[in-house]
Design an enzyme around this catalytic site. Sequence first.
Site, PDB file in Angstrom:
ATOM      1  N   HIS A   1       0.672  -1.386   0.048  1.00  0.00           N
ATOM      2  CA  HIS A   1      -0.206  -0.113  -0.043  1.00  0.00           C
ATOM      3  C   HIS A   1       0.914   1.058   0.177  1.00  0.00           C
ATOM      4  O   HIS A   1       1.852   1.387   0.625  1.00  0.00           O
ATOM      5  CB  HIS A   1      -1.061   0.076   1.117  1.00  0.00           C
ATOM      6  CG  HIS A   1      -0.447   0.042   2.596  1.00  0.00           C
ATOM      7  ND1 HIS A   1       0.297   1.004   3.295  1.00  0.00           N
ATOM      8  CD2 HIS A   1      -0.173  -1.023   3.460  1.00  0.00           C
ATOM      9  CE1 HIS A   1       0.473   0.743   4.473  1.00  0.00           C
ATOM     10  NE2 HIS A   1       0.231  -0.293   4.529  1.00  0.00           N
TER      11      HIS A   1
ATOM     12  N   ASP B   1      -0.015   4.508   0.840  1.00  0.00           N
ATOM     13  CA  ASP B   1      -0.516   5.192   1.996  1.00  0.00           C
ATOM     14  C   ASP B   1       0.282   4.836   3.242  1.00  0.00           C
ATOM     15  O   ASP B   1       0.577   3.882   3.617  1.00  0.00           O
ATOM     16  CB  ASP B   1      -1.953   5.313   2.074  1.00  0.00           C
ATOM     17  CG  ASP B   1      -2.494   3.923   2.789  1.00  0.00           C
ATOM     18  OD1 ASP B   1      -2.305   2.745   2.192  1.00  0.00           O
ATOM     19  OD2 ASP B   1      -3.538   4.124   3.821  1.00  0.00           O
TER      20      ASP B   1
ATOM     21  N   ASP C   1       6.086   0.452   7.412  1.00  0.00           N
ATOM     22  CA  ASP C   1       4.860   0.374   6.936  1.00  0.00           C
ATOM     23  C   ASP C   1       4.269   1.233   5.877  1.00  0.00           C
ATOM     24  O   ASP C   1       3.958   2.293   6.325  1.00  0.00           O
ATOM     25  CB  ASP C   1       4.092   0.343   8.248  1.00  0.00           C
ATOM     26  CG  ASP C   1       2.502  -0.188   7.958  1.00  0.00           C
ATOM     27  OD1 ASP C   1       2.189  -0.758   6.789  1.00  0.00           O
ATOM     28  OD2 ASP C   1       1.646   0.247   8.743  1.00  0.00           O
TER      29      ASP C   1
ATOM     30  N   GLU D   1      -5.037   1.596   2.699  1.00  0.00           N
ATOM     31  CA  GLU D   1      -5.024   0.432   3.526  1.00  0.00           C
ATOM     32  C   GLU D   1      -5.147   0.841   5.048  1.00  0.00           C
ATOM     33  O   GLU D   1      -5.618   0.105   5.825  1.00  0.00           O
ATOM     34  CB  GLU D   1      -3.899  -0.460   3.438  1.00  0.00           C
ATOM     35  CG  GLU D   1      -3.815  -1.835   4.111  1.00  0.00           C
ATOM     36  CD  GLU D   1      -3.177  -1.573   5.461  1.00  0.00           C
ATOM     37  OE1 GLU D   1      -3.201  -2.514   6.212  1.00  0.00           O
ATOM     38  OE2 GLU D   1      -2.339  -0.475   5.872  1.00  0.00           O
ATOM     39  N   GLU D   2      -4.655   2.004   5.151  1.00  0.00           N
ATOM     40  CA  GLU D   2      -4.380   2.433   6.826  1.00  0.00           C
ATOM     41  C   GLU D   2      -5.796   2.972   7.417  1.00  0.00           C
ATOM     42  O   GLU D   2      -6.136   3.077   8.559  1.00  0.00           O
ATOM     43  CB  GLU D   2      -3.287   3.642   7.020  1.00  0.00           C
ATOM     44  CG  GLU D   2      -1.904   3.028   6.627  1.00  0.00           C
ATOM     45  CD  GLU D   2      -1.400   2.085   7.674  1.00  0.00           C
ATOM     46  OE1 GLU D   2      -2.074   1.969   8.460  1.00  0.00           O
ATOM     47  OE2 GLU D   2      -0.135   1.806   7.330  1.00  0.00           O
TER      48      GLU D   2
ATOM     49  N   ASP E   1       1.639 -10.516   0.715  1.00  0.00           N
ATOM     50  CA  ASP E   1       1.285  -8.935   1.267  1.00  0.00           C
ATOM     51  C   ASP E   1       2.142  -8.940   2.371  1.00  0.00           C
ATOM     52  O   ASP E   1       2.876  -9.943   2.852  1.00  0.00           O
ATOM     53  CB  ASP E   1       0.039  -8.909   1.558  1.00  0.00           C
ATOM     54  CG  ASP E   1      -0.497  -7.476   1.683  1.00  0.00           C
ATOM     55  OD1 ASP E   1       0.584  -6.494   1.367  1.00  0.00           O
ATOM     56  OD2 ASP E   1      -1.655  -6.924   2.124  1.00  0.00           O
TER      57      ASP E   1
ATOM     58  N   HIS F   1       4.212   3.138  12.936  1.00  0.00           N
ATOM     59  CA  HIS F   1       3.149   4.098  13.230  1.00  0.00           C
ATOM     60  C   HIS F   1       3.515   5.155  14.137  1.00  0.00           C
ATOM     61  O   HIS F   1       2.630   5.892  14.624  1.00  0.00           O
ATOM     62  CB  HIS F   1       1.897   3.479  13.670  1.00  0.00           C
ATOM     63  CG  HIS F   1       1.102   2.695  12.306  1.00  0.00           C
ATOM     64  ND1 HIS F   1      -0.313   2.324  12.538  1.00  0.00           N
ATOM     65  CD2 HIS F   1       1.477   2.234  11.404  1.00  0.00           C
ATOM     66  CE1 HIS F   1      -0.603   2.051  11.143  1.00  0.00           C
ATOM     67  NE2 HIS F   1       0.633   1.713  10.515  1.00  0.00           N
TER      68      HIS F   1
END
Length: 489
Positions: free
Chosen positions: A118, A120, A153, A187-188, A216, A461
């Site tokens: 992803h 994002d 991530d 995705e987030e 993934d 994150h």
Amino acid sequence: MKKKTIIGTALAAAAAANAVHAALYRPKKNTAEPLPAEEVNVARYRENLSKAVRFKTISSRDTSKVDWAEFEKFHAFLDEAYPLIAKNLEKEIVPPANLLYRWKGKRDDLEPIALLAHQDVVPVSEGTEGDWVHPAFEGHDDGEFIWGRGTLDMKNHLIAVMESVEALLEEGFVPERDVYLLFGDNEEVVANDENGAMDLMNTLKGRGITLDSVLDEGGAMIPINVPGVLKDKYLAGVGVAEKGYSDIEIVVNAKGGHSSQPPVHTALGQLAEAIRNIEAHQFKASLNDNMKSLFDAIGRECTYPVRLITCNMPLLRPLILEVCKKIPFAACMVRTTTAVTMAQGSPAANVLPQRASATINFRAMPGTTKQDLVDHIRKVCKNKDLEINILNTKEASSFSPTDSRSFGIIRDVVKSMQPNAIVAPYLVMGGTDAYHYEEICTNINRYAPFMVDVGLLRCTHGTNERIPVACMDSALVFFKNYIRRASAE
């Protein structure tokens, strides 16, 4: 023979049998052949990952707050950074900003494979910008780490896939079957009705395409060193399923009024009782087959004295579950978790609340549905007038098989690269884009081939997210070998 003698003899025989069992309780033989030397361009990967971090591709539940221009600039950057991909792969943008690449294979009769990532990232929490050693969107490379939002991530993963495909194109490699690169844009944003991965999946589904396998993000390569138990081992967890996600609001309604004339229990007091009921009645813990496989794989790698215990995993199941339930990190792997995260009552200190609410975040085990969560709340709460509202939800995934060709390829490539790796299936606690591909694929695996210790993974994150430069070489080697083998007949 005296009774004590008989008991003693029996115990001695049992101990001897267990000692033999423990001695034979060894890891399965590693049949994977060492990989030949692999040429990878780590310098280009580092440079491009640093640049990729600078694009603020931040997603939001409110799409009007998304800076779509950042995604457009990121797409242009990928075209420039990887010219052979831009020239040789078919590229589509599935609105608003999802990327679909098709690498045409030699044969049309074989199901394609897909590699997911992803684009994002999550935002930096307001007020914490100054806590970063290096700015979150600078992509600073100090020689030991690349710093910035998305380095773990998961722009690290996305750029590694692009780098590996570009390198294979440079070598003249052509896959036997089609290879899809599918990069979602949100995705987030968990449990969102508008989902980029779902749009990508529906695009393929609408064309009648089913996938042989999906790879993934998921488990990483984690070093394990426990003195006297495990030494110089690595755990490569391959996610074969993921938990569900539900935000459920519970509400108590009351008359309200002036705080000088309160009832015995205000709406907030009644809500507190409901919260206590819910927290006191956790979901039942259990060991599914994949968790048993994970514990078994780790147990076989332990030192001999410890294997006297681990070889008896089936007998120790009740004790294992009790221990797991006491440790939050382990508890989430064996049961549906319950977390009361938000609460709201009166708007003023001297006003009785007319509406008191709390939000509970559930991460459901596969097999537990959103309706099961609602039924559980109804069952354990004494207040039967409780209002229950499902705010956001995503059901748990199904389990992918571990005897598939794709799982075997991951295992063999990992074991070829690192013989001391323990490769085992596990349950992903969070959510991934892979979940949305179940309609067109059975073999869905979640594995990110980056060697990162647990302490560093906690930065995901968070403040000072960063990835070690030292893990990049092996990640590129993995992807090149995975693509070669998975795209073969």
